[in-house]
Design an enzyme around this catalytic site. Structure first.
Site, PDB file in Angstrom:
ATOM      1  N   ARG A   1       6.021 -12.809   9.164  1.00 24.09           N
ATOM      2  CA  ARG A   1       6.719 -11.564   8.856  1.00 24.09           C
ATOM      3  C   ARG A   1       8.015 -11.486   9.660  1.00 24.09           C
ATOM      4  O   ARG A   1       8.193 -12.170  10.654  1.00 24.09           O
ATOM      5  CB  ARG A   1       5.831 -10.375   9.173  1.00 24.09           C
ATOM      6  CG  ARG A   1       5.420 -10.289  10.648  1.00 24.09           C
ATOM      7  CD  ARG A   1       5.144  -8.863  11.108  1.00 24.09           C
ATOM      8  NE  ARG A   1       4.849  -7.971  10.037  1.00 24.09           N
ATOM      9  CZ  ARG A   1       3.631  -7.587   9.672  1.00 24.09           C
ATOM     10  NH1 ARG A   1       2.588  -8.051  10.327  1.00 24.09           N
ATOM     11  NH2 ARG A   1       3.463  -6.751   8.701  1.00 24.09           N
TER      12      ARG A   1
ATOM     13  N   GLU B   1       0.885  -1.168   0.000  1.00 19.19           N
ATOM     14  CA  GLU B   1       0.000   0.000   0.000  1.00 19.19           C
ATOM     15  C   GLU B   1       0.923   1.217   0.000  1.00 19.19           C
ATOM     16  O   GLU B   1       1.852   1.277   0.802  1.00 19.19           O
ATOM     17  CB  GLU B   1      -0.881   0.041   1.254  1.00 19.19           C
ATOM     18  CG  GLU B   1      -1.858   1.221   1.194  1.00 19.19           C
ATOM     19  CD  GLU B   1      -2.583   1.508   2.509  1.00 19.19           C
ATOM     20  OE1 GLU B   1      -2.172   0.980   3.557  1.00 19.19           O
ATOM     21  OE2 GLU B   1      -3.566   2.282   2.462  1.00 19.19           O
TER      22      GLU B   1
ATOM     23  N   LYS C   1       4.637   0.292   9.700  1.00 19.61           N
ATOM     24  CA  LYS C   1       4.644   1.579   9.012  1.00 19.61           C
ATOM     25  C   LYS C   1       4.024   2.662   9.885  1.00 19.61           C
ATOM     26  O   LYS C   1       4.440   3.808   9.856  1.00 19.61           O
ATOM     27  CB  LYS C   1       3.891   1.457   7.683  1.00 19.61           C
ATOM     28  CG  LYS C   1       4.776   0.865   6.587  1.00 19.61           C
ATOM     29  CD  LYS C   1       4.183   1.127   5.215  1.00 19.61           C
ATOM     30  CE  LYS C   1       3.343  -0.038   4.755  1.00 19.61           C
ATOM     31  NZ  LYS C   1       2.836   0.131   3.380  1.00 19.61           N
TER      32      LYS C   1
END
Length: 556
Positions: A258, A34, A268
């Site tokens: 992850r 994104e 983020k």
RNA sequence: UGCCCGAUAGUAUAAAGGUAGUACAACGGUUUUUGGUAUCGUUUGUCUAGGUUCGAAUCCUGGUCGGGCAACCA
């Protein structure tokens, strides 16, 4: 393509699929960020996985921006992401955007309404949340759930036309309000947002939710292996349901754990907070775990690739020790960085038996690890030198083999010297060290037969080039910045950046090249920073050298 | 306590029913004109209880522990 190396679980799945002729043996992955922030080292893991798989199995990888939330997305982020992926050395098959599919996704929604599988809900967010129940209690239906197909169709097109305000209505899938999987309890497909989108501008005022865009985008692109992180496992049944009901290409999703790293935050949202609240100087601050920050700090592409290779891919939650990252960059830089001498914390040294005004030029290999030394540079030598303050001890300990009264060391690439004397100021600080050199010990022509245990670096005072050096340390004091009860902002290491405004370097450093790694002998790896201007160069310390002496000192 | 994931040295990751291996970290040698590099060595591991089997890290069952899921975020 089978070799001695074992396969990770995704490679096993792919090889199995290829064996079975699934998708005609085609492998097509995608990397779907994104554009709401800069990429970090965790994304590098995903990039290496997705692009690496395609490379290994002769497939393709799309770069697709999942830009379904216009409130947070910006073109600046798109550009930085493309730059970072390229810098890592990967080429995407196509540059795509979920927003390219808005028309198609809209028609998917219409199709589901027509099948009686979606409805417009007028409830408020709170009401919807309440009606959803809890993991242990089933949700309840409201009156809107039984709206007619015709009414839903009308309302949905009115939503699109802009007849309603933000939040007034949503489109929901009609699945199962009692499902033990919360994501199947009539998830929201579309919401109203009268906001400008970075690509579609004001064309739309309704936007699909990620869950109603991601799976279909993969399907549209005929992605064979849709690889994402663990938290999307419970979403998979929903994506499969949409694909099933829409009767479109059946992309399969696989989930891996992850990357987490000690002393690092990797979300983020939090990185954005560090930037916005001024704890760091931008997304590419060299202390940031972003690709751009690491690049600026001096991390090489190969070191990051090697790191991603070594950490592996699995489903178990993991926390990688940053020391592995540091190992990877040292390993790579050791092979490529040019050796130079720089004195960070200077102390004056006078060679009393070296004639005033005399100078010599020594030659130093650029890199002794490389066959032939990778070229060389000239190093001027004279009677007065800068040496590192901690390379002299007034009262040396037993294991200290540097300079001290009566001790001998070699000056790297030059002579062996003996410490005869030193000068102190009124406060008791050593201000000058006096030595005599052994003329027969000249580097490369040593006939002195003297063996010394220590070699130190130095810079000729009259020839020295001055520069600014920025030393970085971990951004957080705690190995786990997110550990319970602590606000990660409170455990920020206040000393994570130390600026040395006047560092003395051998004159060759005045011609330092951007993008090249330098090893300041005995001091670590450094690289030129973009803040450098003619006459005022700035260097970032990428990483220190392994320092067993520092460990020894710590032990006491 | 509903559903879903997972559990192998300090940290990661292999072993596809048959010798528990590798890397980083830690520790100790050797070499060295970088206390770097290189190199050699050492320490430390299958969550638990049953079951299947000649044989289980691996398969089955129960438990324990860790993580995820109730955004008009992705």
């Amino acid at each position: 393509m089978s070799e001695e190396r074992s396969l990770n679980f995704i490679e096993e799945i792919i090889e199995e699929d290829i064996r079975n002729g699934k998708n005609d043996g085609r492998v097509h992955t995608r990397f779907p960020p994104e554009p709401n922030g800069y990429l970090h080292i965790g994304h590098a893991k995903s990039i290496c996985l997705n692009f690496g798989l395609a490379r290994k199995y002769n497939g393709k990888t799309n770069l697709r921006f999942d830009d379904t939330n216009p409130e947070k997305e910006e073109t600046e982020y798109v550009e930085s992401i493309k730059e970072d992926v390229r810098w890592l050395g990967f080429e995407w098959e196509e540059e795509l955007y979920a927003s390219d599919y808005f028309d198609q996704i809209y028609s998917f929604a219409v199709k589901l309404i027509e099948k009686g599988l979606a409805y417009v809900d007028d409830s408020s967010p709170d009401e919807i949340a309440l009606q959803k129940g809890t993991p242990t209690e089933a949700g309840v239906a409201n009156q809107y759930r039984s709206r007619s197909i015709a009414e839903n169709l009308l309302l949905f097109s009115e939503m699109k036309e802009g007849k309603y305000k933000d939040g007034e209505r949503v489109l929901r899938a009609k699945i199962d309000l009692a499902s033990p999987n919360m994501h199947l309890r009539d998830p929201i497909m579309y919401r109203i947002r009268h906001v400008n989108h970075h690509r579609t501008g004001d064309t739309w005022c309704i936007y699909p939710m990620y869950d109603f865009a991601h799976g279909q985008s993969d399907s549209i692109e005929k992605i064979t292996h849709s690889i994402c992180t663990l938290e999307f496992i419970p979403h998979r049944p929903l994506y499969d349901w949409f694909i099933d009901e829409l009767e479109i290409f059946p992309t399969k999703q696989y989930e891996f754990a992850r990357l987490n790293m000690t002393y690092t935050v990797m979300s983020k949202r939090r990185l954005l907070q560090l930037v916005n609240e001024g704890f760091v100087n931008g997304w590419d601050d060299p202390r940031m775990p972003t690709i751009s920050g690491m690049r600026r700090r001096g991390y090489t592409r190969d070191s990051i690739l090697e790191f991603c290779d070594r950490i592996g891919v699995a489903k178990r939650e993991n926390v990688i020790d940053v020391s592995l990252l540091e190992f990877c960059v040292r390993e790579d830089l050791n092979k490529s960085a040019w050796r130079r001498m720089a004195v960070l914390d200077p102390l004056k040294l006078v060679i009393t038996n070296y004639p005033e005004g005399q100078e010599e030029i020594f030659e130093g290999e650029n890199n002794p690890e490389v066959e032939g030394g990778d070229g060389s540079r000239a190093i001027p030598f004279s009677r007065e030198l800068w040496i590192e303050r901690d390379d002299f001890m007034e009262i040396p300990s037993k294991k200290y083999f540097r300079l001290g009264p009566g001790l001998m060391v070699r000056l790297k690439s030059a002579y062996i010297i003996k410490c005869d004397d030193f000068v102190k100021d009124e406060q008791g600080n050593v201000t000058e060290v006096h030595c005599s050199y052994i003329p027969e010990s000249k580097s490369g022509h040593d006939t002195s037969a003297i063996k010394v245990k220590g070699t130190i670096h130095w810079v000729s005072i009259p020839h020295a080039s001055k520069a600014e050096v920025r030393l970085y340390d971990r951004l957080f004091n705690d190995e786990d910045p997110m550990s319970n009860g602590k606000d990660f902002l409170e455990i920020i290491n206040q000393a994570s950046l130390q600026v040395m405004p006047e560092v003395y370097m051998e004159p060759d450093m005045a011609h330092a090249e951007m993008g090249r790694g330098y090893q300041f002998i005995r001091k670590g790896y450094y690289t030129l920073d973009k803040d450098s201007v003619e006459g005022n160069l700035v260097f970032n310390r990428t990483v220190t050298l392994k320092d067993t002496w520092a460990k020894e000192v710590k032990k006491g």
